[in-house]
Structures are given as C-alpha cells and as structure tokens.
Design a protein around this motif. Structure first.
Motif, PDB file in Angstrom:
ATOM      1  N   LEU A 340       0.623  -1.070  -0.005  1.00 18.70           N
ATOM      2  CA  LEU A 340      -0.169  -0.113   0.112  1.00 18.70           C
ATOM      3  C   LEU A 340       0.763   1.262  -0.043  1.00 18.70           C
ATOM      4  N   LYS A 341       0.305   2.238  -0.841  1.00 18.39           N
ATOM      5  CA  LYS A 341       1.321   3.537  -1.158  1.00 18.39           C
ATOM      6  C   LYS A 341       1.381   4.365   0.435  1.00 18.39           C
ATOM      7  N   ASP A 342       0.245   4.249   1.149  1.00 14.47           N
ATOM      8  CA  ASP A 342       0.161   5.281   2.079  1.00 14.47           C
ATOM      9  C   ASP A 342       0.832   4.783   3.515  1.00 14.47           C
ATOM     10  N   ASN A 343       1.453   3.558   3.420  1.00 15.42           N
ATOM     11  CA  ASN A 343       2.001   3.066   4.619  1.00 15.42           C
ATOM     12  C   ASN A 343       3.083   3.854   5.435  1.00 15.42           C
ATOM     13  N   THR A 344       3.295   3.997   6.628  1.00 15.34           N
ATOM     14  CA  THR A 344       4.006   4.633   7.449  1.00 15.34           C
ATOM     15  C   THR A 344       5.248   3.800   7.684  1.00 15.34           C
TER      16      THR A 344
END
Length: 629
Positions: A340-344
C-alpha cells in the motif's frame, strides 16, 4: 536426463511421487521436502535397489520406484561428509557409467559396543553431529512394538509435536534389481534449485550471523555434545514409524542420543555409508544434499543461542494444526498490506516483522515469496529510499528518524536473507532473480555501502558500543550500534547471494549466473574496499579481543565472513591483491589457527566447516598466484 523442476507450486515434477508424499507425510513435513531424484541405492540394508531419494530440511528418505512405502534413511544431523565419487560402477552398462553421478553419504550411527568391536576398519566418530540431548528414556509398548520415548525439546515449528512426526511407513523388503535390468535403467531426475540462511533481530541482533553474545557459551571444547534441531531425535536412521490411524504415520520415540551415549558404555558410534548412483549428468541432487546439510548445520548452531531458540518456542497451548491454506492466506494478506502506498515506516516495519516471523516457522511462505517478483522488488526499492542515505532530507539531521530508518532496513535485510536461505530448490527464485537482475545488483551495492548518519554523531569505542544495549545508550551511540548491526546483517545476506552465483558456477542456472560476473561487478564498486576492510577488522576483533568463546550467532557470522573473503581471493584478482597487500600483517599476527581454536567451541556444529574454511582462506592468502579470474 535430470531436468530442472517446473516453475510451479510446489516446485516438483513427478506427479505420482508428489501425490504419494502429500498423502503419507504430515503437511508441514511435505511442505519442507526440497527435492527428490531416482537413483540406485547401496547401503547396509540396500543392495543395488532402484529407489527415489527424497530430501527434506532435516532428513533423507528413501521410497520405492514407483512409491509404495517411505522410510527415513539418514538424518542430516548425523552426516559426516557428502562426496561425489569419480568412478565407473561395474554394475552399470557402458553408456550409463559415463553419465553416472556416484554420491557417497557418510553418517554416524549408534550400535551396541559388542557389534562395533566385531566390525573391522571402522573409525570412531570423534566429533559427532548430534545436536540434541536425551533427558530421559522411556520404554513404551504399543501393539507389540517397542519404542523409545524422550522429553520433547523446543521445536522450530509452531506445532512442535506434529513436526516431530516426520512420518513414513516401515520399509518393506526392497526388491533387488537384476543386473540385466539395471543396465537398462534410464533414470529421469527431478532437478530443482537451491537456497540459503537468516535469523532474527530480537534474538541475535541481526541475521544468523549478528547477535551479540548473550552469555559465554556453556559448552567447551570436549564437553557434552550440543543441543540442536529437535526434530530428529532418532539416532539410528531406520527406526520404524507407528500409524496414528489417520492415514499418516507418527514417530513415537527418542533413541540413542549424545548424552545417553556418554552414560551408556554399551553404546558406541560408528560410521556408515549410503551410496546413491544417479544416472544423469544434469541432476542437481548432489548440490541440494550439500546445501541442505550446510543449512542444517547453520540452523543447529544458531539454536544453541537461547534467545534465538526462544523465537521458535511457541507458547504453551498455542499449537494449532498445520494448514497450508491458512499460511497462503496469511501471506497474501501481508503482501497486499505491505505494498500500500500510504504506509508509514512504522507500519511497514510491523508488517515485515510479521512476515519474517511467519517465514521462520513455515517454509511455504518462502516459496510464495519467490513465486512472483513484486515483493522482492518492493523490499529492495524500499531499502533504496533509506540507504546509503535517506531520501528524506529531514533525516540528515534527525537522529531519532535516522535510527528508525536503520531499524526498518535491518529488518528488511533479515527478511530477504531468510527468503534466500534454503530456497535453492525453488525454480521460481532463480526465475525471479534472472528477471530482476538489475534489482539484484542494486541490492549488492546497498549491502557493501556504509549507511550515512547525521554528521553530528561522534564516534564511540566500537567494543563498548557492541557490548551495550540500545536501551541504555544515547542516540549517538545507538546509531553507531545500528551501523554495526547493519554491517553484520548485510554480511549474512551477501553470503546468501554469493551462494546463488556459486551454485550457478556449479551447474544451477549457469547460463544466468556466474561467480565471476558478481566479482567483476563488486570490484568495480568503490565501497567494496571499505566493506572488505570492515570484514577483516571484525575477524581480527573476533579472534583476538579476548579468550571468551564466540556466541553461536557470532560463530555463524565468522563462517560467513570467511566465505566472502575466500570468494574474493578465489575469483577476483583485484580484490585478492588488495586483501594480501593491505592485510598481510593481520593474517600473520592475528588471523591464525590457534586463535580460532581458542574462540570456537567444538560443540558447535559450525566449528568443523569453519575450521576447514579458515584453513582454505589462509592458504589462499599465502598463495599469491592461482587466482581464478
């Protein structure tokens, strides 16, 4: 004649044998089967019989061709040597003699002392490879059969009791192949591809190699035999199995183990031999046997570290039935969440840790990892965001953020090392690496490059930093310690990748990989000089710092460091000259055999291979010519 395994899942080519193994072995044991190959077998109990040899991560099985029953022949913990014999067996026809691979497996077996005295010319096995200790022996009678029961040690698998049930049916009398039939045999080999090692961060503070010494090892040079992988508790290699009534077979017993040998004067060790004749020039079963044996030795050594072993010890009552379907579903879920692109960064770290822990306990996740190339590419690209320096400019002066990035990178490297280890038999791994060769070489650059940290960080005494814990250190010291941990982790992963190219040289995917290519690439990268310097300095420190014995993790790391040095000395004239010219004094005064013997306990399974490798490195340093370019 032996063809590479097809790139499927699982990566095996004989449908009938594969179905038989799936039916007769517990799921976790079936998933651990590495390779199989038809061959002619000669041993104490086999006389030129035509069978399949089946290799798992801990046992070598034999089954008929076609399969009717299966029995364990040799436990990898008992193996003394695996050699390829150059001969021309008289029982084979002339054409088959030319393409025959004669594999000899020497292993230790336990017998009654009187029987041993009768056998002539048998050498006593001085440094046995038994890695478990018998705590007690209990005779159990079940349906007229007598079995030996013993205390269950810690298991590598989350269902430890089931993992002891590496099952098989009692072997029926093998049918001998008439000599006239043997000459007509045309054996079709099931090839495959090989793999490699890695441990864990909480236990060893890095890859199988890193790990700070938790305490001085309790074993010394001539004490009890070491504890090791708990799955092979039977010393005799042909102990029967008891049916559990569910279609599978259960092994009930413990047998003649190291400590019982020391306490029972009627038992003695002798060396036995298993001979496999593979009628094929392309079969890779010999390489897989050697590789699985080495992997077993590394893992058995690491398990002598209490912290490392504790990661494989499931909580009481947590054992669940092993189901491949659940593992596949778990992997798919982790993979979808990871990309997923928005992972921290924290979220990525948690998911990677979960993936690593799951793969440590279930080999099936390693197969799934290499089935496609997207996760491999994702992890390497994630490393490139933070190494050798962070793309986030805020991290250039933020010590806390840089420390978090290094922790995540170390976890990624450990996970990659784990995926490389023991997966050489997976054709999908070779296909992925061949298709993503650019990604692989990017990874190599990352491994040999020293991570950048904020310039404000002062340098600390390396030994004090190494002996400290992260909780009691300043951020400056923590960063220095993370650099040391990163270097050890990168060394372990570089060792795994070296094995890929080395195996390419030996016939596994030789058209796609060659060790000379890798060395040519590495010697063209400026960071390699600094990296090799750090390896030599660590070897010197490990052998001369004190008389304290090396921890299991440090012992494995030393083996990996020596393997890298040997590869550079053998296959790169440029790097060999650098090592000889710049570190002549280190090899003369610090890196020598007496220093190694003082630091490396004989009870470690890795000790003998390390001693042999150490001798080879010293010999290459002294011989200034004969570099393979």
């Amino acid at each position: 004649m032996g063809t590479p395994a097809r790139s499927g899942f699982p990566a095996r080519a004989n449908g009938r044998l594969d179905a038989f193994l799936r039916r007769h072995l517990p799921p976790e044991v079936y998933d651990a089967v590495r390779a199989y190959e038809p061959c002619i077998v000669v041993s104490d109990s086999e006389n030129h019989t035509f069978k399949y040899v089946v290799l798992s991560d801990r046992l070598i099985y034999l089954t008929e061709n076609p399969p009717k029953s299966i029995r364990r022949a040799v436990a990898l913990r008992d193996v003394v040597a695996i050699d390829l014999i150059d001969d021309y067996p008289e029982f084979l026809s002339s054409p088959d003699r030319e393409i025959n691979q004669h594999i000899r497996i020497i292993y230790s077996s336990t017998i009654l002392k009187k029987e041993c005295e009768k056998s002539k010319g048998v050498r006593k096995f001085l440094v046995p490879f038994h890695y478990a200790k018998a705590k007690k022996k209990v005779k159990e009678e079940n349906n007229g059969s007598v079995f030996w029961g013993g205390k269950e040690p810690r298991s590598l698998n989350e269902s430890s009791l089931r993992y002891h049930q590496e099952s098989s049916t009692p072997s029926k009398d093998s049918t001998l192949c008439p000599s006239s039939d043997i000459k007509k045999l045309s054996l079709q080999g099931q090839g495959a591809f090989r793999a490699l090692p890695s441990p864990s961060r909480r236990s060893c503070h890095s890859v199988p190699a890193t790990g700070q010494a938790v305490s001085e090892p309790s074993c010394t040079a001539n004490t009890k035999e070491p504890q090791g992988l708990p799955d092979h508790k039977d010393s005799p290699s042909e102990i029967p199995f008891k049916s559990n009534g569910n279609g599978n077979e259960s092994y009930l017993g413990n047998s003649f183990l190291a400590s019982s040998l020391q306490s029972n004067s009627n038992l003695e060790k002798k060396e036995s031999e298993l001979h496999l004749y593979v009628i094929s020039t392309t079969s890779s079963i010999f390489l897989h046997l050697k590789s699985s044996w080495k992997n077993y030795i590394i893992k058995a050594t690491l398990l002598q570290d209490p912290l490392y072993a504790s990661e494989f010890n499931p909580a009481t009552g947590s054992q669940k039935p092993y189901r491949s379907e659940e593992k596949i579903k778990h992997f798919s879920q982790l993979k979808s969440e990871l990309i997923l692109k928005d992972n921290t960064l924290r979220k990525i770290l948690c998911l990677i840790t979960e993936l690593k822990v799951a793969a440590q306990k279930n080999f099936i996740l390693k197969r799934l990892f290499w089935k496609t190339s997207d996760l491999f590419s994702f992890l390497v690209n994630k490393l490139r965001e933070y190494l050798p320096e962070s793309r986030d400019k805020n991290a250039l002066g933020n010590q806390r953020q840089r420390a978090d990035e290094l922790v995540a990178c170390i976890e990624i490297l450990q996970t990659l090392g784990l995926m490389f280890r023991e997966t050489e038999t997976e054709s999908s791994r070779l296909n992925t690496l061949a298709a993503k060769k650019g990604t692989l070489f990017n990874l190599l650059v990352i491994l040999i490059s020293e991570p950048q940290i904020p310039k404000s960080c002062p340098m600390f005494d390396i030994q004090l930093v190494a002996d400290s814990t992260l909780g009691e250190m300043s951020f400056d010291a923590k960063l220095q310690k993370l650099i040391l941990e990163y270097t050890d982790t990168a060394t372990a992963l570089l060792y795994e990748i070296l094995l890929v190219f080395q195996q390419g040289n030996l016939g596994l995917g030789s058209s796609k990989f060659a060790i000379s290519w890798m060395m040519s690439f590495l010697q063209s990268c400026p960071p390699i000089i600094t990296f090799l310097a750090s390896i030599v300095k660590q070897v010197v420190k490990g052998l001369s710092a004190s008389f304290q014995l090396l921890s299991p993790c440090k012992a494995v790391l030393l083996y990996q460091q020596l393997y890298i040095l040997k590869s550079c000395l053998q296959y790169s004239k440029t790097l060999a000259e650098y090592i000889r010219n710049d570190y002549r004094e280190e090899f003369r005064y610090f890196i020598h055999m007496p220093a190694l013997e003082k630091r490396l306990p004989l009870c470690y399974p890795i000790t003998q291979p390390t001693t042999q490798l150490f001798h080879e490195v010293l010999k290459l340093v002294e011989q200034k010519q004969c570099v393979k370019c």
